[in-house]
Design a protein around this motif. Structure first.
Motif, PDB file in Angstrom:
ATOM      1  N   UNK A  50       2.796  15.701  -2.308  1.00 54.30           N
ATOM      2  CA  UNK A  50       2.052  16.620  -2.675  1.00 54.30           C
ATOM      3  C   UNK A  50       2.860  17.984  -2.587  1.00 54.30           C
ATOM      4  N   UNK A  93      -0.646   8.516  -5.171  1.00 53.65           N
ATOM      5  CA  UNK A  93      -0.553   8.470  -3.607  1.00 53.65           C
ATOM      6  C   UNK A  93      -1.506   9.759  -3.085  1.00 53.65           C
ATOM      7  N   UNK A  94      -1.461  10.876  -3.589  1.00 60.87           N
ATOM      8  CA  UNK A  94      -2.274  11.950  -3.161  1.00 60.87           C
ATOM      9  C   UNK A  94      -3.790  11.415  -3.274  1.00 60.87           C
ATOM     10  N   UNK A  96       2.734  10.777   0.842  1.00 59.87           N
ATOM     11  CA  UNK A  96       1.815  11.211   0.085  1.00 59.87           C
ATOM     12  C   UNK A  96       1.906  12.933   0.567  1.00 59.87           C
ATOM     13  N   UNK A  97       2.160  13.234   1.662  1.00 53.73           N
ATOM     14  CA  UNK A  97       2.103  14.808   1.863  1.00 53.73           C
ATOM     15  C   UNK A  97       3.402  15.197   1.535  1.00 53.73           C
ATOM     16  N   UNK A 100      -9.234   8.250   1.376  1.00 48.52           N
ATOM     17  CA  UNK A 100      -8.949   7.762   2.655  1.00 48.52           C
ATOM     18  C   UNK A 100      -9.507   8.940   3.691  1.00 48.52           C
ATOM     19  N   UNK A 122      -5.056   8.621  -3.316  1.00 48.92           N
ATOM     20  CA  UNK A 122      -5.469   7.630  -2.503  1.00 48.92           C
ATOM     21  C   UNK A 122      -5.569   8.084  -1.037  1.00 48.92           C
ATOM     22  N   UNK A 123      -4.734   9.282  -0.686  1.00 48.49           N
ATOM     23  CA  UNK A 123      -4.908   9.815   0.657  1.00 48.49           C
ATOM     24  C   UNK A 123      -6.231  10.596   0.801  1.00 48.49           C
ATOM     25  N   UNK A 124      -6.524  11.277  -0.415  1.00 48.53           N
ATOM     26  CA  UNK A 124      -7.906  12.176  -0.565  1.00 48.53           C
ATOM     27  C   UNK A 124      -9.122  11.132  -0.311  1.00 48.53           C
ATOM     28  N   UNK A 165       0.537   8.485  16.061  1.00 46.63           N
ATOM     29  CA  UNK A 165       0.544   7.412  15.361  1.00 46.63           C
ATOM     30  C   UNK A 165      -0.302   7.579  14.171  1.00 46.63           C
ATOM     31  N   UNK A 166      -1.109   8.561  14.177  1.00 45.61           N
ATOM     32  CA  UNK A 166      -2.109   8.699  13.012  1.00 45.61           C
ATOM     33  C   UNK A 166      -1.161   8.973  11.867  1.00 45.61           C
ATOM     34  N   UNK A 167       0.018   9.712  11.869  1.00 43.28           N
ATOM     35  CA  UNK A 167       0.699  10.008  10.662  1.00 43.28           C
ATOM     36  C   UNK A 167       1.250   8.707   9.670  1.00 43.28           C
ATOM     37  N   UNK A 168       1.314   7.743  10.382  1.00 41.75           N
ATOM     38  CA  UNK A 168       1.823   6.431   9.588  1.00 41.75           C
ATOM     39  C   UNK A 168       1.094   6.314   8.139  1.00 41.75           C
ATOM     40  N   UNK A 169       1.903   6.243   7.124  1.00 43.33           N
ATOM     41  CA  UNK A 169       1.745   6.133   5.923  1.00 43.33           C
ATOM     42  C   UNK A 169       1.142   7.460   5.156  1.00 43.33           C
ATOM     43  N   UNK A 170       1.061   8.398   5.792  1.00 42.47           N
ATOM     44  CA  UNK A 170       0.551   9.616   5.431  1.00 42.47           C
ATOM     45  C   UNK A 170       1.622  10.667   5.018  1.00 42.47           C
TER      46      UNK A 170
END
Lengths: 117, 117
Positions: free
Chosen positions: A17, A90-91, A13-14, A97, A93-95, A5-10
């Motif tokens: 990248x 997006x990258x 950006x992946x 996070x 933001x993910x960083x 479930x952890x993937x959601x939203x990632x």
DNA sequence: AACGCATATATAAAATACTTATATATATTT
DNA sequence: AAATATATATAAGTATTTTATATATGCGTT
């Protein structure tokens, strides 16, 4: 294997990248790269991938080139100038996070929290 | 502020981590801790929090104690023995996920990927 | 020759998890 | 007196992913 479930939203950006680092890639290649780089821990399914790619194309973040290779159709995706900016955002933001999560996961931050009161 | 689709799936382990570090906490306190520890970057909303807490209780991972403090009802949550194990697992999963993300976000892994072929 | 596996793209239905909105109520601060 | 902080709770809506399904070629093995 592990319930991701952890993937959601990632995923978006992946993918951005990967496209940032590789100039152009096709869908199947993207799934394989993610699998390889994550040592099998992240499985990017087709059902997730293609809708994201199509959405990026609609939004003008990527452009496509079709080529026939070994009698099979292959669709290459590459970032537009707009897409490069989207990717950067997006990258970043993910960083941010990921860094926030690391703080929250730091062993015994509970102590600091208690001391801060 | 930033669209946090990224949170999905991370809230439960974050809550379990907090309960691991703090023996017992009440809902409002949990939201404030997350806000504080994440420097305002993660807003754990009540609509997300309470359903998760109720689910954890249903599953036997936490037990509750009600207390009236300043005329207001306050419900403390603490991990059961089962809950401590659940917490360990979920936290470990999130840690592994964060590490995987860091690999994927590492600058220019694209180079390694190309070299590996 | 047949079988399975890898390659390649695609979509629809279902599940899940969160956001937003709303409700209720007391205490404290301005 | 009004606004803000404290405190819990639920329902409707949204978004994103998983699962299932469809189609088709190439390659290696038995």
């Amino acid at each position: 294997m592990a319930s991701n479930d952890l993937l959601k939203g990632t995923l978006k950006p992946i993918i951005l990248k990967l496209l940032t680092e590789n100039k152009r890639m096709y869908g199947y290649e993207i799934t394989q790269s993610v699998k390889e780089l994550s040592k099998g821990k992240i499985e990017l399914t087709f059902g997730a991938l293609y809708p994201i790619l199509h959405k990026l194309e609609q939004d003008g973040a990527v452009i496509t080139e079709s080529e026939i290779i070994n009698n099979r159709n292959r669709i290459y995706y590459s970032l537009t100038e707009t897409g490069k900016n989207t990717a950067k955002e997006k990258i970043a933001e993910l960083e941010e996070f990921v860094n926030t999560l690391r703080i929250l996961l730091k062993p015994n931050y509970g102590l600091e929290y208690v001391l801060a009161r």
